[in-house]
Design an enzyme around this catalytic site. Structure first.
Site, PDB file in Angstrom:
ATOM      1  N   GLY A 110      -8.900 -11.241   1.434  1.00 32.12           N
ATOM      2  CA  GLY A 110      -8.178 -12.857   1.473  1.00 32.12           C
ATOM      3  C   GLY A 110      -7.574 -13.633   2.750  1.00 32.12           C
ATOM      4  O   GLY A 110      -8.131 -14.793   2.561  1.00 32.12           O
ATOM      5  N   GLU A 147     -11.963  -0.764  -8.555  1.00 29.67           N
ATOM      6  CA  GLU A 147     -12.578  -0.578  -7.694  1.00 29.67           C
ATOM      7  C   GLU A 147     -13.528   0.154  -7.338  1.00 29.67           C
ATOM      8  O   GLU A 147     -13.319   1.512  -7.841  1.00 29.67           O
ATOM      9  CB  GLU A 147     -11.385  -0.298  -6.461  1.00 29.67           C
ATOM     10  CG  GLU A 147     -12.402  -0.384  -4.860  1.00 29.67           C
ATOM     11  CD  GLU A 147     -11.378  -1.139  -3.826  1.00 29.67           C
ATOM     12  OE1 GLU A 147     -10.376  -1.100  -3.391  1.00 29.67           O
ATOM     13  OE2 GLU A 147     -12.331  -0.530  -2.537  1.00 29.67           O
ATOM     14  N   VAL A 162      -3.840 -11.180   0.311  1.00 32.35           N
ATOM     15  CA  VAL A 162      -3.645 -11.553   1.380  1.00 32.35           C
ATOM     16  C   VAL A 162      -2.781 -10.537   2.062  1.00 32.35           C
ATOM     17  O   VAL A 162      -1.783 -10.545   1.840  1.00 32.35           O
ATOM     18  CB  VAL A 162      -2.777 -12.999   1.488  1.00 32.35           C
ATOM     19  CG1 VAL A 162      -2.996 -13.878   2.620  1.00 32.35           C
ATOM     20  CG2 VAL A 162      -4.395 -13.797   0.525  1.00 32.35           C
ATOM     21  N   ASP A 218      -7.519   2.201  -5.926  1.00 24.05           N
ATOM     22  CA  ASP A 218      -9.075   2.466  -5.196  1.00 24.05           C
ATOM     23  C   ASP A 218      -9.469   3.914  -4.771  1.00 24.05           C
ATOM     24  O   ASP A 218      -9.735   4.867  -4.299  1.00 24.05           O
ATOM     25  CB  ASP A 218      -8.748   1.809  -4.056  1.00 24.05           C
ATOM     26  CG  ASP A 218      -9.613   2.478  -2.655  1.00 24.05           C
ATOM     27  OD1 ASP A 218     -10.195   2.539  -3.062  1.00 24.05           O
ATOM     28  OD2 ASP A 218      -8.729   1.869  -1.414  1.00 24.05           O
ATOM     29  N   HIS A 220     -11.846  -6.260   4.595  1.00 25.25           N
ATOM     30  CA  HIS A 220     -10.379  -6.650   4.804  1.00 25.25           C
ATOM     31  C   HIS A 220     -10.059  -6.780   6.101  1.00 25.25           C
ATOM     32  O   HIS A 220     -11.370  -6.563   6.755  1.00 25.25           O
ATOM     33  CB  HIS A 220     -10.086  -5.582   4.388  1.00 25.25           C
ATOM     34  CG  HIS A 220      -9.484  -5.094   3.252  1.00 25.25           C
ATOM     35  ND1 HIS A 220     -10.071  -3.684   2.483  1.00 25.25           N
ATOM     36  CD2 HIS A 220      -9.073  -5.330   1.935  1.00 25.25           C
ATOM     37  CE1 HIS A 220      -9.579  -3.723   1.161  1.00 25.25           C
ATOM     38  NE2 HIS A 220      -8.778  -5.130   1.054  1.00 25.25           N
ATOM     39  N   ASP A 238      -0.478  -1.359  -4.125  1.00 30.27           N
ATOM     40  CA  ASP A 238      -1.933  -2.005  -4.044  1.00 30.27           C
ATOM     41  C   ASP A 238      -2.899  -0.134  -3.204  1.00 30.27           C
ATOM     42  O   ASP A 238      -1.676   0.015  -2.599  1.00 30.27           O
ATOM     43  CB  ASP A 238      -1.519  -2.966  -3.015  1.00 30.27           C
ATOM     44  CG  ASP A 238      -3.190  -3.272  -2.134  1.00 30.27           C
ATOM     45  OD1 ASP A 238      -4.091  -3.575  -3.322  1.00 30.27           O
ATOM     46  OD2 ASP A 238      -3.362  -3.839  -1.125  1.00 30.27           O
ATOM     47  N   SER A 258       0.959  -1.494   0.423  1.00 34.47           N
ATOM     48  CA  SER A 258      -0.205   0.099   0.199  1.00 34.47           C
ATOM     49  C   SER A 258       0.989   1.354  -0.056  1.00 34.47           C
ATOM     50  O   SER A 258       1.948   1.265   0.491  1.00 34.47           O
ATOM     51  CB  SER A 258      -0.547   0.013   1.371  1.00 34.47           C
ATOM     52  OG  SER A 258      -0.058  -0.200   2.556  1.00 34.47           O
TER      53      SER A 258
HETATM   54  P1  13P Z   1      -6.331  -9.340   4.004  1.00 33.49           P
HETATM   55  O1  13P Z   1      -6.185  -8.103   4.979  1.00 33.49           O
HETATM   56  O2  13P Z   1      -8.204  -8.971   4.739  1.00 33.49           O
HETATM   57  O3  13P Z   1      -6.263 -10.318   3.877  1.00 33.49           O
HETATM   58  O4  13P Z   1      -6.794  -8.256   2.688  1.00 33.49           O
HETATM   59  C1  13P Z   1      -5.861  -8.085   2.094  1.00 33.49           C
HETATM   60  C2  13P Z   1      -6.009  -7.176   0.969  1.00 33.49           C
HETATM   61  O5  13P Z   1      -7.350  -7.150   0.151  1.00 33.49           O
HETATM   62  C3  13P Z   1      -4.912  -6.312   0.682  1.00 33.49           C
HETATM   63  O6  13P Z   1      -5.522  -5.474  -0.258  1.00 33.49           O
END
Ligand code: 13P
Length: 288
Positions: A215, A133, A236, A103, A184, A81, A49
């Site tokens: 995830g 998104e 994830v 995003d 998330h 991300d 991120s």
């Molecule tokens: P989680 O923290 O639920 O695994 O999600 C991670 C995510 O979607 C990052 O963009």
């Protein structure tokens, strides 16, 4: 546009598996992800991120990831991300990211479309893939204490398939991230996916790759079904963060070791275990 990410996604699409996108903000997590990918011969995305990128340093992150990719001979897609600032994404592209996620989930539809198009135009000229998104994916990968998802798991907040089609057509994004219950964060394994909705989204967006955020903490059966329905990338983060923190706490509490490189071995192994589990679940092992 044909680039590394597109070739890997085309292969995943044809083979009905997904590639894991694992968040990283440290040398330790990069080691854990690349060890797992190498061991299982799997392609991976390493993602960060804007906050994670800032922590590591953008040049440092790009070079570290590229060094592991070259040395281990595993394909790694580097993803910025959840970027909400177009300039930050452009900088990521200029510095060598292969893939950026714009995003705009908290913006109005028209503003989101306008900015996503700007990112797409900039990225595609430079061979970089873009994820869009439209509906804010609720929850947080920074908080695993919340136990009740009912406030967010409302279908009014979920992606409307017709609107997703309009968004994908208007922006030209390569990948679309929908909100179908995939919060998330862990949320005590209460996360249920609206798979019917996902099926509808896929049928209306046949030429857009689909990504699944959140995830961590989703039932494995739901993840497997989502992949059958067309998901080719699963993000994830929380499960890796928790494995790292709990193991580090244990190691620190149970020994007097002060050499950082020694007490990091167990946390790295714990994160690697999470990544290996996910790679197997997503079906991407042995795909290099
Ligand atoms: P989680 O923290 O639920 O695994 O999600 C991670 C995510 O979607 C990052 O963009």
């Amino acid at each position: 546009m044909t680039n590394k990410a597109q070739l890997l996604f085309d292969k995943a699409n044809a083979g009905k598996y997904a590639i894991g996108a694992f968040n990283s903000a440290s040398l330790e997590t990069i080691k854990a992800i690349t060890n797992a990918a190498k061991k299982l011969s799997s392609p991976v995305l390493i993602e960060a991120s804007p906050g994670e990128v800032q922590y590591v340093g953008i040049k440092q992150l790009v070079r570290l990831v590229r060094t592991y990719e070259e040395e281990l001979q595993i394909p790694i897609i580097l993803n910025l991300d959840h970027g909400t600032d177009v300039d930050v994404l452009k900088k990521g592209i200029d510095e060598g990211f292969d893939y950026v996620h714009f995003d705009g989930g908290k913006l109005g539809f028209d503003e989101n479309v306008k900015l996503a198009r700007e990112v797409v135009e900039y990225a595609h000229k430079r061979g970089v893939m873009v994820e869009g998104e439209m509906d804010h994916i609720e929850g947080s990968s920074a908080d695993h204490t919340a136990e009740n998802t009912s406030q967010y798991a409302k279908s009014e907040l979920f992606t409307k398939p017709e609107k997703a089609k309009e968004f994908a057509e208007a922006t030209g994004v390569d990948v679309f991230a929908s909100f179908i219950g995939n919060l998330h964060g862990i949320y005590a394994n209460q996360k249920h996916l609206d798979l019917e909705r996902l099926h509808e989204i896929k049928s209306l967006l046949p030429h857009t790759y689909l990504s699944l955020h959140g995830g961590s903490g989703i039932f494995d059966e739901d993840v497997t079904e989502a992949i059958k329905l067309g998901i080719i990338k699963v993000n994830v983060n929380s499960e890796m963060r928790i494995a790292f923190k709990m193991t580090l706490q244990e190691v620190i509490n149970s020994s007097n070791e002060i050499a950082v490189y020694k007490f990091m071995e167990k946390p790295i192994a714990a994160v690697q275990k999470v990544v290996e589990y996910k790679i197997k679940l997503f079906g991407s092992s042995g795909r290099i």
